[in-house]
Design a protein around this motif. Structure first.
Motif, short mmCIF file in Angstrom:
data_model
loop_
_atom_site.label_atom_id
_atom_site.label_comp_id
_atom_site.label_asym_id
_atom_site.label_seq_id
_atom_site.Cartn_x
_atom_site.Cartn_y
_atom_site.Cartn_z
N VAL A 219 48.22 12.75 64.12
CA VAL A 219 47.67 13.17 65.45
C VAL A 219 47.52 14.73 65.29
O VAL A 219 48.62 15.41 64.94
CB VAL A 219 48.74 12.61 66.67
N VAL A 220 46.50 15.24 65.94
CA VAL A 220 46.34 16.56 65.90
C VAL A 220 46.61 17.19 67.56
O VAL A 220 46.12 16.38 68.39
CB VAL A 220 44.99 17.11 65.89
N ALA A 221 47.59 18.11 67.66
CA ALA A 221 48.24 18.32 68.78
C ALA A 221 47.13 18.87 69.71
O ALA A 221 46.13 19.47 69.36
CB ALA A 221 49.15 19.71 68.75
N ASP A 222 47.13 18.53 70.98
CA ASP A 222 46.08 18.58 72.10
C ASP A 222 46.19 20.15 72.33
O ASP A 222 47.34 20.40 72.89
CB ASP A 222 46.04 18.03 72.90
N ARG A 223 45.34 21.09 72.35
CA ARG A 223 45.37 22.44 72.94
C ARG A 223 44.05 22.68 73.86
O ARG A 223 42.96 22.07 73.43
CB ARG A 223 45.47 23.22 71.68
N HIS A 224 44.48 23.65 74.78
CA HIS A 224 43.31 23.68 75.61
C HIS A 224 42.60 25.08 74.83
O HIS A 224 43.13 25.67 74.03
CB HIS A 224 43.98 24.55 76.98
N GLU A 225 41.31 24.98 75.23
CA GLU A 225 40.40 26.18 74.67
C GLU A 225 40.95 27.66 74.93
O GLU A 225 40.59 28.46 74.27
CB GLU A 225 39.16 26.07 75.07
N ASP A 226 41.72 27.79 75.84
CA ASP A 226 42.38 29.10 76.24
C ASP A 226 43.72 29.23 75.62
O ASP A 226 44.27 30.41 75.84
CB ASP A 226 42.68 29.16 77.76
N ASP A 227 44.19 28.26 74.93
CA ASP A 227 45.56 28.50 74.12
C ASP A 227 45.11 29.43 73.09
O ASP A 227 44.33 29.11 72.30
CB ASP A 227 46.02 27.02 73.78
N THR A 228 46.24 30.22 72.64
CA THR A 228 46.00 30.88 71.60
C THR A 228 46.32 30.11 70.33
O THR A 228 47.27 29.47 69.98
CB THR A 228 47.38 32.08 71.58
N ALA A 229 45.24 30.25 69.31
CA ALA A 229 45.46 29.66 68.05
C ALA A 229 45.91 30.68 66.96
O ALA A 229 46.69 30.27 66.11
CB ALA A 229 43.84 29.25 67.59
N VAL A 230 45.35 32.00 66.84
CA VAL A 230 45.93 32.86 66.00
C VAL A 230 46.05 34.12 66.62
O VAL A 230 45.47 34.64 67.43
CB VAL A 230 44.70 33.08 64.82
N VAL A 231 47.06 34.99 66.11
CA VAL A 231 47.35 36.20 66.28
C VAL A 231 46.90 37.06 65.25
O VAL A 231 47.78 37.11 64.25
CB VAL A 231 48.79 36.66 66.69
N LEU A 232 45.98 37.74 65.14
CA LEU A 232 45.67 38.79 64.10
C LEU A 232 46.22 40.03 64.31
O LEU A 232 45.52 40.77 65.43
CB LEU A 232 44.15 38.84 63.92
N TYR A 233 46.80 40.76 63.41
CA TYR A 233 47.08 42.17 63.60
C TYR A 233 46.37 43.16 63.26
O TYR A 233 45.74 42.90 62.01
CB TYR A 233 48.44 42.32 63.19
N THR A 234 45.94 44.18 64.01
CA THR A 234 45.02 45.35 63.50
C THR A 234 45.43 46.04 62.49
O THR A 234 46.99 46.09 62.28
CB THR A 234 44.72 46.10 64.77
N SER A 235 45.08 46.88 62.02
CA SER A 235 45.33 47.72 60.76
C SER A 235 46.39 48.81 61.33
O SER A 235 47.13 49.54 60.49
CB SER A 235 44.24 48.57 60.18
#
Length: 499
Positions: A143-159
């Motif tokens: 099963v793939v966890a159900d996530r809302h489109e507004d839920d955070t998926a990735v946190v990318l750190y700037t340089s």
């Protein structure tokens, strides 16, 4: 909505097709589906729950994809890190994101373990094939966890060039839509495509335009953990690459190889570039050598990353970054007001690709996103047909005696000189003018040119206030992990004229 659903969908549609390739080793979509399910089950068994942050400090190997999609599958938030970070940097990123787990490549295990310990996170060291040894989970792990489109998926750190690195929160909606636009509108990917995977997957460009777009389309990503120009050419030919995605430096390095046109790259149908300004001469040389269209685009970590692109349908315009992609708006403004067509101002962006905000930094988010528009800090202009042209970062603009000088314009001229391989234009302190224009240049192998010759070459082609008074020739320019030139680390040599 969960970005990891692409894995499951492609596994159902193309179970035995190649999803990933590293050398002679191939991972099918069926295998990718099973490995990501194992990673998801392992995280759940450790008490990691949906919304918890999971760090990735992995090279461009299949293990990155297993951990990335496995964490997303479990509903976690992925925090990709440069695998070359030192322990103190690792501790900062994990501590700031409050990550519970860090998957770390075995070659960087010491720095990863030390940094994770300081941040109170668990480090799990991974080597080739390591995830294949995990026990097969029960059916519930499919099963793939159900996530809302507004839920955070990735946190990318700037340089962190203007302070401490900030984490850009990208949602499942941000990344899924951006991925689908790249796959469908820009690249027109099919399961028959082979995408070159030489961009760092911890970076937004590599994640969206290579890994996510290919997996969503059932295509294959052929991986190159560390860039090497000769190996790149061999892969383009030997692996039948159809789509080549790279930063401008990689294009330049490939062209500098002995007789690059001798390689059979007849399957190569399209190339795309971004992450830094693409010199027009390099673009034209690559197209002529490999008979392949090169599309240049524009984006940032905060915009998932793709914002605008040249397209096959509209016809590319060398030197421009194209038009906004579907569902995205771009404007050129000065002090909040849109500037007249053709004039330079700051690029602002609005659309489904704009991040939720900076991780737990509401004040900085409010500065960056105003009235729904993300302020990029990049300077550009728009032409009468809606094509955008980037002239540089606002912080990189040189003000010489009251005149604005945009480095990209000077760099484009330098790249037109037959002896120039790479060039970077920077502002140098000047007691009279405030700033003077300087240029660091790397010559092509076997080529000869003097600083005076290069200065005269540019002087004859630009306004008197713009040409670089100081030109110096160097063996190499400092670069970041994606191959982008790091201008803040460029220091001119001592001596008159910079020679």
């Amino acid at each position: 909505m969960n970005l990891a659903s692409h894995v499951v969908n492609s596994a159902r549609a193309h179970p035995d097709r190649a999803a990933l390739r590293l050398g002679d080793d191939v991972v099918t979509y069926r295998m990718l589906d099973r490995r990501t399910a194992r990673v998801a089950a392992m995280l759940r068994d450790r008490g990691v729950r949906p919304g918890d942050r999971v760090g990735l400090m992995l090279t461009d190997t299949p293990e990155f994809a297993f951990a990335y999609f496995g964490a997303l599958r479990a509903g976690c938030v992925v925090v990709p890190l440069n695998f070359l970070l030192k322990s103190g940097e690792v501790a900062y990123h994990l501590g700031d994101s409050e990550a519970r787990v860090l998957f770390a490549w075995h070659e960087c295990a010491e720095e990863a373990r030390t940094g994770a310990q300081q941040a109170g996170a668990e480090a799990i060291v991974v080597d080739a094939g390591g995830f294949g040894e995990l026990p097969v989970p029960g059916r519930s792990a499919d099963v793939v966890a159900d996530r809302h489109e507004d839920d955070t998926a990735v946190v990318l750190y700037t340089s962190g060039t203007t302070g401490e690195p900030k984490g850009a929160e990208l949602t499942h909606g941000n990344l899924t839509r951006n991925c689908d636009i790249v796959a469908d509108d820009l690249l027109r990917l099919t399961p028959d495509d082979v995408v070159f995977g030489g961009l760092p997957l911890f970076h937004a460009f590599g994640q969206t335009c290579v890994l996510n777009a290919a997996v969503a389309s059932g295509a294959c990503v052929t991986l190159l953990p560390r860039f090497d120009a000769e190996k790149t050419l061999a892969m383009l030919a030997g692996h039948g690459v159809t789509v080549f995605a790279a930063v401008p430096t990689i294009f330049s390095r490939v062209l500098q190889q002995p007789d690059p046109g001798a390689y059979d790259v007849s399957r190569l149908r399209l190339s795309l570039t971004g992450g830094a300004s693409m010199p027009v001469q390099v673009l034209r040389d690559f197209q002529e050598t490999f008979r392949c269209v090169v599309l240049e685009g524009y984006g940032l970590s905060e915009t998932s990353p793709v914002t605008s692109f040249n397209t096959l349908r509209a016809g590319p315009r060398p030197g421009s970054v194209g038009t906004p992609v579907r569902g995205v708006e771009m404007r050129v403004v000065d002090d909040g007001k849109e500037v007249p067509q053709g004039e330079v101002g700051e690029i602002v962006i609005r659309g489904h690709n704009v991040m939720k905000g900076y991780w737990r930094r509401p004040e900085e988010t409010a500065v960056a996103i105003r009235d729904g528009w993300f302020h990029t800090g990049d300077l550009g202009r728009a032409d009468q047909d809606g094509f955008f042209w980037i002239v540089g970062r606002s912080k990189d603009m040189i003000i010489r005696g009251g005149n604005n000088v945009y480095p990209r314009e000077i760099e484009s001229v330098l790249y037109g000189h037959p002896a120039v391989a790479e060039a970077a234009v920077v502002g140098l302190p000047d007691p009279d003018l405030g700033e003077e224009v300087g240029a660091a240049v790397v010559l092509r192998p076997g080529a000869r040119a003097t600083a005076e010759e290069l200065r005269a070459y540019v002087k004859s082609r630009v306004a008197a206030s713009m040409y670089p008074r100081r030109v110096w020739i160097t063996d190499a320019l400092p670069k970041g992990p994606t191959g982008k030139i790091v201008k803040r680390e460029i220091v001119p040599p001592l001596g008159p004229g910079g020679r």
